[in-house]
Design an enzyme around this catalytic site. Structure first.
Site, PDB file in Angstrom:
ATOM      1  N   ARG A 144       0.825  -1.218   0.000  1.00  0.00           N
ATOM      2  CA  ARG A 144       0.000   0.000   0.000  1.00  0.00           C
ATOM      3  C   ARG A 144       0.859   1.268   0.000  1.00  0.00           C
ATOM      4  NH1 ARG A 144      -3.971  -0.534   4.862  1.00  0.00           N
ATOM      5  NH2 ARG A 144      -2.089  -1.458   5.747  1.00  0.00           N
ATOM      6  N   ASN A 172      -6.594  -2.340   1.864  1.00  0.00           N
ATOM      7  CA  ASN A 172      -6.554  -3.780   2.083  1.00  0.00           C
ATOM      8  C   ASN A 172      -7.965  -4.314   2.231  1.00  0.00           C
ATOM      9  OD1 ASN A 172      -3.816  -4.218   2.046  1.00  0.00           O
ATOM     10  ND2 ASN A 172      -3.554  -4.252   4.264  1.00  0.00           N
TER      11      ASN A 172
END
Length: 773
Positions: A22, A40
């Site tokens: 990320r 996520n």
């Protein structure tokens, strides 16, 4: 004129949680001037929304692959056009529980060079901090309670970030710590303590220095690592190694070593080209390597073998410890009482390692999943797994067909389980032997965890068809609980299917497979173990085997190789007195080689001759018998010991080219092992032992290769070699030699252990194919 903004929604599966993915996406999007978010999701996958100019989006997609973090793996990428939302800037959103697709759970990674450099740098706050990690390294699977991989879902949730770590965590410019879930420092992370074996905590300023001093003095320490405790001790002193063997009641099973670096490895072993890259990889496995002549490693570390198992440090604590011991290498073996799982808690250590360890060094982070060290070796120059665990589990394999939600409980020894869904097969980490206390419960815990995190509703539970395996009760419970079908799978069929899975052999296609091991319950209720199968996932035929012989004493014959030898001698046409005469001449009637001496030998022979002993075609028992006759091994103290010693004894031996004939029996070909035995007896006093050892193993391989070549006529693809004996280099070389004569290739599994650690994956493919039919 500016082109109209476009938007894309991407869903990425693979190893994309717990690897700094990320933060990488954030930096990539910002560097391309894109707006949007990354999040996520609950199946261990990542969703990305980006909007901007078409050229910016194209550059973003290209960078997704070219610039990704080192441990990240993109297995699946779904891209769809989306309606631009007019977002301003790019953000990392809080993880969500919703699932769009399932993704890999990240394995544990060894400490990276950057984190290790910080540990050695006095100018950083991580100086001397044993548990330093970043987005690219450190524990993952071993400390996960659930998915998605966020700090609150791991054992790190008990360590709130300090001000400095919070600053790093929130800084997009911090390449390795921005949104890295496992980071910590001496102020906010796990702490390390030293204990006596009665549970008293000692006031120690530097646990590493203290541990190094105690080890140098000859003490044995229990040290908590990533997936469990190790027992650490000097490997260069015979008295220390002998004492560890006495305490563990482990007479001869090899101990693993940990070396400071590859320079030390080269001083104690002979690593082939490429071995140091394997040892230094993020997975940091134990690698079996030829022991260097004159090596300072005690002969008692791996008695009777020509290899030693070595790994490099994968935590900061281990690295600092190995730097402080003079040898540069130590025994670093699983911290368990013989017959029990490796300890993961202090309570276990104080209960099961009392009388084994002298002191305990433990950090206070919980180990959620017990994860042993992975073990690999070279077989005929190729890397193969002996044990698949830390660093590799629980990465999945792709199946060649869609699978229903499924569970497999594996075999009896060296077991791992597995689950399946979509076109994915997910083996658990290595669990152990199911006849040991607590191992079935451990297997059940891990399988239920995978069922939960992947939201499975199993339709099938697969189990070995052996009626006495200890995990059959677990399989029956799971099938009953989920209303699933319980499917029994023949042991060697599962071995063949697991090997075929790695190549994604299409359903319905047949392949020839040589499946060689110690024990597998056959469809005729005899003990198989030296087989040539023609298999598809749904069914198989038995094309060839080793010559069947009686195994007096059944399971006792696996412990005492002389009993297997007596059974093979009886099958070879030797009468009782001839058999005893040879045993007597070879010194095989003493009570350290047969518990009750000559009397037991006579009873064993008569059991075989009267047909009151089980029939076997086992490669393992055949190798045991030959090892006993050659004076190489008379007792098995761990799985595969006589065969391993026989392989070691063949090193440097000359192959005299003898190949057993192929005979016809009960509609299949059989390898004439009685003829092989007679050849050995005739040459016992004429040829060096290492020459005989080399010849019989390569000869068995050549005979099986010839049988497989006949079975493979008209079939595509390579001939697969699977089973515990598929890692034996002389046998594999013999198989390949014979197959080359027919223009065929042989292949040993590379992503799964060829032995029972890979069998659950094969069980799933067989059960799914049967369900489909």
């Amino acid at each position: 004129m500016t082109k109209a903004r476009r938007a894309l929604r991407l869903r990425v599966a693979g190893i994309v949680q717990g690897v700094g993915f990320r933060p990488f996406i954030y930096r990539l999007a910002v560097s391309r001037g894109l707006s949007g978010y990354v999040v996520n999701l609950g199946g261990s996958e990542v969703e990305i929304y980006v909007e901007g100019q078409p050229s910016q989006l194209a550059s973003f997609i290209e960078g997704l692959y070219r610039e990704r973090p080192p441990p990240a793996r993109i297995e699946e990428l779904e891209i769809e056009e989306a309606e631009p939302q007019g977002l301003d800037g790019f953000t990392i959103r809080r993880s969500e529980r919703r699932k769009s697709r399932r993704s890999m759970i990240p394995p544990d990674f060894g400490i990276c060079r950057d984190c290790l450099r910080e540990i050695h740098d006095p100018s950083t706050r991580f100086h001397g901090y044993y548990w330093n990690s970043c987005a690219w390294c450190g524990p993952r699977f071993s400390m996960m309670y659930t998915v998605p991989y966020d700090r609150e879902n791991t054992a790190m949730r008990q360590y709130p970030l300090c001000r400095e770590c919070r600053r790093d965590y929130e800084d997009p410019g911090n390449l390795r710590r921005f949104h890295a879930q496992g980071i910590s420092c001496p102020r906010c992370g796990p702490r390390t303590h030293v204990y006596t074996m009665d549970g008293r905590r000692l006031d120690v300023e530097d646990p590493v220095e203290w541990a190094a001093e105690r080890i140098e003095e000859g003490y044995i320490l229990a040290i908590k690592g990533v997936g469990g405790f190790h027992l650490a001790a000097l490997a260069s002193r015979d008295d220390v190694v002998e004492e560890l063997r006495r305490r563990k009641r482990r007479p001869s099973k090899p101990f693993a070593l940990m070396a400071r670096d590859c320079g030390v490895v080269q001083a104690i072993a002979e690593p082939p080209p490429g071995a140091c890259e394997v040892l230094e990889s993020a997975e940091r496995p134990i690698l079996l390597l030829p022991k260097r002549p004159g090596s300072p490693v005690s002969e008692l570390v791996a008695p009777g073998l020509d290899t030693i198992g070595v790994m490099l440090p994968y935590t900061g604590f281990q690295a600092l410890l190995l730097e402080r011991v003079r040898d540069g290498f130590l025994i670093m073996t699983s911290g368990n009482e013989t017959g029990y799982p490796m300890c993961t808690t202090l309570e276990c250590v104080f209960t099961h390692l009392r009388g084994i360890a002298d002191y305990v060094v433990a950090h206070d982070r919980e180990i959620v999943h017990r994860v042993d060290d992975s073990v690999l070796r070279y077989t005929d120059g190729e890397l193969v797994f002996l044990r698949r665990a830390r660093g590799y589990a629980p990465m999945w394999l792709y199946a060649p067909m869609e699978l229903p939600d499924m569970v497999a409980v594996g075999a009896e020894l060296q077991t791992a389980g597995a689950v399946a869904f979509e076109d994915k097969v997910v083996p658990t980490q290595y669990i152990g032997d199911m006849d040991e206390p607590g191992q079935v419960e451990e297997l059940e815990r891990e399988l239920r965890w995978f069922i939960e995190v992947y939201s499975l509703k199993p339709r099938v539970v697969a189990v070995d068809m052996h009626p006495g395996y200890h995990n059959r009760g677990l399989a029956a419970r799971l099938a009953d609980e989920y209303g699933a079908e319980l499917v029994e799978v023949q042991h060697h069929h599962a071995h063949a299917a697991a090997a075929m899975l790695e190549d994604r052999v299409p359903p319905g296609e047949k392949r020839a497979a040589i499946t060689i091991d110690g024990t597998g319950y056959g469809t005729d209720a005899t003990v198989w173990g030296g087989e040539v199968l023609v298999a598809r996932y749904s069914s198989f035929t038995r094309a060839a085997s080793l010559y069947p012989f009686r195994l007096p004493g059944g399971d006792a014959a696996a412990k005492w190789p002389v009993k297997a030898l007596i059974g093979l001698m009886q099958a070879s046409g030797l009468d009782e007195e001839e058999t005893l005469s040879i045993l007597r001449r070879r010194g095989l009637l003493s009570r350290d080689r047969l518990p009750h001496g000559e009397a037991e030998a006579r009873v064993s022979y008569r059991l075989a001759a009267s047909g009151r002993a089980p029939i076997t075609t086992s490669m393992g028992r055949t190798l045991d018998a030959l090892a006993a006759l050659l004076g190489i091994a008379w007792r098995r103290d761990y799985e595969g010991e006589p065969a391993m010693r026989l392989e070691a004894a063949a090193r440097g031996g000359r192959d005299h080219g003898y190949t057993p004939r192929l005979l016809s029996l009960d509609g299949r070909l059989v390898v004439d092992t009685p003829g092989l035995l007679h050849w050995v007896i005739e040459n016992l006093d004429r040829l060096p032992t290492r020459d005989i050892a080399a010849t019989v193993q390569r000869g068995l391989g050549r005979a099986l290769g010839e049988a497989a070549a006949r079975a493979a006529r008209g079939l595509d693809g390579p001939v697969y070699i699977a089973g515990g004996a598929a890692v034996n280099t002389p046998i594999v070389q013999g198989i390949r030699e014979a197959l080359r004569g027919h223009g065929l290739e042989a292949q040993v599994p590379r992503r799964l252990p060829p032995g029972d650690g890979g069998i659950a994956a094969g069980q799933l493919l067989v059960a799914a194919a049967r369900l489909e039919e």
